[in-house]
Scaffold this motif. Structure first.
Motif, PDB file in Angstrom:
ATOM      1  N   UNK A 124      -1.735   8.610   3.218  1.00  0.00           N
ATOM      2  CA  UNK A 124      -0.451   9.264   3.471  1.00  0.00           C
ATOM      3  C   UNK A 124       0.311   8.471   4.513  1.00  0.00           C
ATOM      4  N   UNK A 125       1.526   8.066   4.160  1.00  0.00           N
ATOM      5  CA  UNK A 125       2.391   7.393   5.119  1.00  0.00           C
ATOM      6  C   UNK A 125       3.348   8.423   5.703  1.00  0.00           C
ATOM      7  N   UNK A 126       3.605   8.300   6.996  1.00  0.00           N
ATOM      8  CA  UNK A 126       4.536   9.200   7.668  1.00  0.00           C
ATOM      9  C   UNK A 126       5.204   8.434   8.795  1.00  0.00           C
ATOM     10  N   UNK A 127       6.145   9.090   9.461  1.00  0.00           N
ATOM     11  CA  UNK A 127       6.803   8.418  10.562  1.00  0.00           C
ATOM     12  C   UNK A 127       7.258   9.445  11.585  1.00  0.00           C
ATOM     13  N   UNK A 128       7.424   8.969  12.818  1.00  0.00           N
ATOM     14  CA  UNK A 128       8.058   9.742  13.868  1.00  0.00           C
ATOM     15  C   UNK A 128       9.243   8.922  14.343  1.00  0.00           C
ATOM     16  N   UNK A 129      10.431   9.364  14.000  1.00  0.00           N
ATOM     17  CA  UNK A 129      11.610   8.618  14.425  1.00  0.00           C
ATOM     18  C   UNK A 129      11.761   8.667  15.939  1.00  0.00           C
ATOM     19  N   UNK A 130      11.355   9.762  16.541  1.00  0.00           N
ATOM     20  CA  UNK A 130      11.448   9.876  17.997  1.00  0.00           C
ATOM     21  C   UNK A 130      10.542   8.868  18.699  1.00  0.00           C
ATOM     22  N   UNK A 131       9.388   8.617  18.102  1.00  0.00           N
ATOM     23  CA  UNK A 131       8.446   7.658  18.680  1.00  0.00           C
ATOM     24  C   UNK A 131       8.604   6.267  18.086  1.00  0.00           C
ATOM     25  N   UNK A 132       9.529   6.082  17.164  1.00  0.00           N
ATOM     26  CA  UNK A 132       9.746   4.807  16.444  1.00  0.00           C
ATOM     27  C   UNK A 132       8.418   4.249  15.949  1.00  0.00           C
ATOM     28  N   UNK A 133       7.646   5.134  15.328  1.00  0.00           N
ATOM     29  CA  UNK A 133       6.307   4.764  14.888  1.00  0.00           C
ATOM     30  C   UNK A 133       6.086   5.226  13.449  1.00  0.00           C
ATOM     31  N   UNK A 134       5.484   4.360  12.664  1.00  0.00           N
ATOM     32  CA  UNK A 134       5.032   4.707  11.322  1.00  0.00           C
ATOM     33  C   UNK A 134       3.521   4.825  11.340  1.00  0.00           C
ATOM     34  N   UNK A 135       3.017   5.720  10.498  1.00  0.00           N
ATOM     35  CA  UNK A 135       1.584   5.976  10.459  1.00  0.00           C
ATOM     36  C   UNK A 135       1.057   5.802   9.039  1.00  0.00           C
ATOM     37  N   UNK A 136      -0.229   5.484   8.966  1.00  0.00           N
ATOM     38  CA  UNK A 136      -0.906   5.473   7.669  1.00  0.00           C
ATOM     39  C   UNK A 136      -2.226   6.215   7.850  1.00  0.00           C
ATOM     40  N   UNK A 137      -2.277   7.421   7.309  1.00  0.00           N
ATOM     41  CA  UNK A 137      -3.497   8.211   7.339  1.00  0.00           C
ATOM     42  C   UNK A 137      -4.316   7.869   6.107  1.00  0.00           C
ATOM     43  N   UNK A 138      -5.526   7.396   6.325  1.00  0.00           N
ATOM     44  CA  UNK A 138      -6.386   6.954   5.229  1.00  0.00           C
ATOM     45  C   UNK A 138      -7.593   7.873   5.145  1.00  0.00           C
ATOM     46  N   UNK A 180       0.834  -1.205   0.000  1.00  0.00           N
ATOM     47  CA  UNK A 180       0.000   0.000   0.000  1.00  0.00           C
ATOM     48  C   UNK A 180       0.866   1.250   0.000  1.00  0.00           C
ATOM     49  N   UNK A 181       1.799   1.326   0.944  1.00  0.00           N
ATOM     50  CA  UNK A 181       2.642   2.520   1.075  1.00  0.00           C
ATOM     51  C   UNK A 181       3.924   2.134   1.783  1.00  0.00           C
ATOM     52  N   UNK A 182       4.987   2.864   1.481  1.00  0.00           N
ATOM     53  CA  UNK A 182       6.274   2.616   2.119  1.00  0.00           C
ATOM     54  C   UNK A 182       6.975   3.947   2.352  1.00  0.00           C
ATOM     55  N   UNK A 183       7.856   3.968   3.363  1.00  0.00           N
ATOM     56  CA  UNK A 183       8.582   5.184   3.681  1.00  0.00           C
ATOM     57  C   UNK A 183       9.997   4.829   4.114  1.00  0.00           C
ATOM     58  N   UNK A 184      10.949   5.615   3.647  1.00  0.00           N
ATOM     59  CA  UNK A 184      12.324   5.503   4.110  1.00  0.00           C
ATOM     60  C   UNK A 184      12.439   6.351   5.368  1.00  0.00           C
ATOM     61  N   UNK A 185      12.681   5.727   6.491  1.00  0.00           N
ATOM     62  CA  UNK A 185      12.603   6.472   7.752  1.00  0.00           C
ATOM     63  C   UNK A 185      13.691   7.536   7.863  1.00  0.00           C
ATOM     64  N   UNK A 186      14.823   7.303   7.217  1.00  0.00           N
ATOM     65  CA  UNK A 186      15.901   8.273   7.315  1.00  0.00           C
ATOM     66  C   UNK A 186      15.663   9.543   6.528  1.00  0.00           C
ATOM     67  N   UNK A 187      15.048   9.429   5.355  1.00  0.00           N
ATOM     68  CA  UNK A 187      14.882  10.580   4.468  1.00  0.00           C
ATOM     69  C   UNK A 187      13.437  11.062   4.373  1.00  0.00           C
ATOM     70  N   UNK A 188      12.490  10.203   4.720  1.00  0.00           N
ATOM     71  CA  UNK A 188      11.081  10.545   4.548  1.00  0.00           C
ATOM     72  C   UNK A 188      10.555  10.297   3.154  1.00  0.00           C
ATOM     73  N   UNK A 189      11.351   9.749   2.276  1.00  0.00           N
ATOM     74  CA  UNK A 189      10.884   9.419   0.926  1.00  0.00           C
ATOM     75  C   UNK A 189       9.750   8.416   1.015  1.00  0.00           C
ATOM     76  N   UNK A 190       8.700   8.648   0.228  1.00  0.00           N
ATOM     77  CA  UNK A 190       7.519   7.797   0.292  1.00  0.00           C
ATOM     78  C   UNK A 190       7.191   7.175  -1.055  1.00  0.00           C
ATOM     79  N   UNK A 191       6.490   6.045  -0.992  1.00  0.00           N
ATOM     80  CA  UNK A 191       6.030   5.333  -2.175  1.00  0.00           C
ATOM     81  C   UNK A 191       4.605   4.880  -1.916  1.00  0.00           C
ATOM     82  N   UNK A 192       3.795   4.876  -2.978  1.00  0.00           N
ATOM     83  CA  UNK A 192       2.389   4.504  -2.835  1.00  0.00           C
ATOM     84  C   UNK A 192       1.958   3.590  -3.975  1.00  0.00           C
TER      85      UNK A 192
END
Length: 125
Positions: free
Chosen positions: A69-83, A48-60
């Motif tokens: 929309x895929x996103x991440x919080x490196x501080x929280x070690x969490x990836x999100x998927x907003x649908x 569905x979606x992918x993200x490079x956690x280091x750069x924030x580059x996304x794929x759908x």
């Protein structure tokens, strides 16, 4: 011990929105490829979606571009998927997965992913 734990699934009416979370532990989160896959009843699991956690580059995947929309919080070690603007065809179990690198040509190749969560159900009616 690596763990990926999804949350945020549930039921929503068509046109509605949900946000999924994937909490990762036991990994160096800032140097990963994190992805969301889904499996609808009677169908194969698909990316569905992918993200490079280091750069924030996304794929759908084409089926969700402009709605998810895929996103991440490196501080929280969490990836999100907003649908958003969800459709009944989005009904599926959603899984998060991680791998060391996001190989663009193989970004949906499930065998390349090292770790998987147990999934969270999303139902759109």
């Amino acid at each position: 011990h690596v763990q990926l734990v999804e949350s945020g699934g549930g039921s929503v009416q068509a046109g509605g929105a949900l946000r999924l979370s994937c909490q990762a532990s036991g990994v160096t989160f800032g140097d990963l490829c994190m992805a969301w896959f889904r499996q609808a009843p009677g169908k194969q699991r698909e990316g569905v979606a992918a993200i490079v956690t280091g750069t924030g580059t996304t794929y759908y995947a084409d089926s969700v571009k402009g709605r998810f929309t895929i996103s991440r919080s490196n501080a929280r070690t969490t990836a999100y998927l907003q649908m958003e603007s969800q459709e009944p065809e989005d009904t599926a179990i959603y899984y998060c997965a991680s791998r060391r690198y996001c190989n663009v040509d193989r970004r949906w190749f499930q065998g390349d992913y090292d770790y998987w969560g147990r999934g969270t159900q999303v139902t759109v009616s």
